[in-house]
Design a protein around this motif. Structure first.
Motif, PDB file in Angstrom:
ATOM      1  N   LEU A 106      14.846  30.284   9.538  1.00  0.00           N
ATOM      2  CA  LEU A 106      14.502  31.688   9.783  1.00  0.00           C
ATOM      3  C   LEU A 106      15.083  32.155  11.110  1.00  0.00           C
ATOM      4  N   TRP A 107      14.952  31.335  12.155  1.00  0.00           N
ATOM      5  CA  TRP A 107      15.486  31.684  13.466  1.00  0.00           C
ATOM      6  C   TRP A 107      16.991  31.888  13.405  1.00  0.00           C
ATOM      7  N   LEU A 149       8.203  21.892   8.068  1.00  0.00           N
ATOM      8  CA  LEU A 149       7.771  23.165   8.651  1.00  0.00           C
ATOM      9  C   LEU A 149       8.759  23.661   9.700  1.00  0.00           C
ATOM     10  N   VAL A 150       9.173  22.779  10.587  1.00  0.00           N
ATOM     11  CA  VAL A 150      10.085  23.171  11.657  1.00  0.00           C
ATOM     12  C   VAL A 150      11.467  23.501  11.094  1.00  0.00           C
ATOM     13  N   CYS A 165      24.339  23.995  19.464  1.00  0.00           N
ATOM     14  CA  CYS A 165      24.316  22.571  19.117  1.00  0.00           C
ATOM     15  C   CYS A 165      22.895  22.085  18.844  1.00  0.00           C
ATOM     16  N   TYR A 166      21.943  22.535  19.644  1.00  0.00           N
ATOM     17  CA  TYR A 166      20.554  22.086  19.491  1.00  0.00           C
ATOM     18  C   TYR A 166      19.978  22.529  18.154  1.00  0.00           C
ATOM     19  N   HIS A 167      20.124  23.821  17.831  1.00  0.00           N
ATOM     20  CA  HIS A 167      19.540  24.327  16.589  1.00  0.00           C
ATOM     21  C   HIS A 167      20.310  23.891  15.347  1.00  0.00           C
ATOM     22  N   THR A 176       9.512  28.411  17.077  1.00  0.00           N
ATOM     23  CA  THR A 176      10.577  27.537  16.592  1.00  0.00           C
ATOM     24  C   THR A 176      10.936  26.482  17.627  1.00  0.00           C
ATOM     25  N   THR A 177      11.184  26.908  18.855  1.00  0.00           N
ATOM     26  CA  THR A 177      11.538  25.954  19.908  1.00  0.00           C
ATOM     27  C   THR A 177      10.375  25.023  20.246  1.00  0.00           C
ATOM     28  N   SER A 178       9.148  25.537  20.183  1.00  0.00           N
ATOM     29  CA  SER A 178       7.988  24.684  20.455  1.00  0.00           C
ATOM     30  C   SER A 178       7.807  23.649  19.353  1.00  0.00           C
ATOM     31  N   GLY A 179       8.071  24.031  18.100  1.00  0.00           N
ATOM     32  CA  GLY A 179       8.006  23.076  17.002  1.00  0.00           C
ATOM     33  C   GLY A 179       9.021  21.961  17.165  1.00  0.00           C
ATOM     34  N   MET A 180      10.234  22.317  17.587  1.00  0.00           N
ATOM     35  CA  MET A 180      11.263  21.302  17.808  1.00  0.00           C
ATOM     36  C   MET A 180      10.916  20.423  19.004  1.00  0.00           C
TER      37      MET A 180
END
Length: 304
Positions: free
Chosen positions: A94-95, A87-88, A260-262, A118-122
């Motif tokens: 998409l993000w 899901l994430v 880098c994070y995404h 998106t960030t909350s899912g990660m």
């Protein structure tokens, strides 16, 4: 990158509509694919799309074998974590693909909502991984699943609530990097957020290098994960602190940390937590972990 140009023409950004930008969302500028270079530039967007898309393709190619392994393993935690990872990953793609929304007139709310989830899912995956490994590798059972997801859900729920209040209640553009000078409070909030996350990783990082390391999971892969995340969040903390003080270099550094994070966090998480479980051969995981612990020097004292 395009955001460097924005630093020069920042006073005019508020009066320029997206339809006047090259390939803008409003009219496309008569050129196809304008969404690729709008806002951050084509290389920024392509890098994020390719990296996140490749990981999604990897998950898709491994899906049949992974599902079979999950069916045989019957681990509630791994099944739930794997499903949430899917899901994430889709949300992250998409993000990455809709970067133009950040600079498009009328898309600010949609971009903020997408960025928030998106960030909350990660973040949920981050907190869950910590909870999983700190209570034992590959722990299974309904009680462990409830406890782990309960802690993670509470922390992420508070995070979403606070970010939602500031973004949609007080109008602080947490996820939009235009006109930074008029929303310096945003960077102050990000400093607090990054300080908390960096503090947690920092405590665990130094515990691994202390005499209390036996209390933590004795896996070199987990230690490497903590080291990387501690370094990345410390870098992001410095970037936000510089941006809060009006330093243009802080904006550039923060953008690099976000990229880098995404681009790399989800693959790193997979390698750290799920790769051994989904390995092709059905090895005895306890022997694998014992070998890793021995190589890391956890049993050196046994020979003294």
């Amino acid at each position: 990158m395009r955001f460097l140009e924005a630093l020069i023409v920042k006073p005019e950004l508020g009066s320029v509509s997206s339809s006047t930008l090259p390939g803008g969302a409003g009219g496309g500028g008569g050129l196809p694919g304008g969404w690729l270079w709008e806002c951050h530039g084509i290389w920024h967007t392509l890098f994020l799309i390719v990296s996140s898309g490749l990981f999604l393709l990897f998950l898709a190619f491994q899906a049949k074998k992974s599902v079979a392994k999950l069916s045989n393993g019957r681990s509630h935690i791994i099944i739930a974590y794997y499903a949430f990872l899917w899901l994430v990953t889709v949300l992250n793609l998409l993000w990455c693909s809709l970067q133009a929304w950040e600079c498009s007139s009328g898309k600010e709310v949609a971009w903020s909502v997408l960025s928030l989830f998106t960030t909350s899912g990660m973040l949920f995956l981050e907190v869950s991984l910590m909870a999983f490994l700190l209570q034992g590798n590959y722990a299974s059972g309904q009680e462990a699943l409830t406890r782990t997801f309960g802690i993670s859900g509470f922390i992420v729920g508070v995070d979403i609530f606070l970010k939602g209040i500031y973004t949609f209640g007080f109008g602080v553009p947490l996820f939009i990097d235009n006109n930074e000078e008029s929303h310096r409070v945003k960077w102050g909030l990000w400093v607090v957020h990054k300080l908390l996350v960096t503090g947690v990783y920092g405590v665990i990082f130094f515990l691994y290098r202390s005499r209390w390391r036996e209390r933590l999971p004795a896996r070199p892969a987990f230690y490497n994960y903590i080291t990387i995340m501690f370094g990345l969040n410390a870098l992001a903390l410095v970037a936000c602190a510089l941006a809060a003080n009006g330093a243009a270099f802080g904006l550039w550094l923060n953008e690099g940390a976000v990229i880098c994070y995404h681009a790399f966090y989800l693959p790193l998480l997979y390698v750290t937590f799920l790769a051994d479980f989904f390995q092709e051969e059905d090895l005895n995981l306890e022997n694998v972990y014992y070998s890793e612990m021995k190589d890391a020097g956890f049993f050196d004292t046994d020979w003294e």
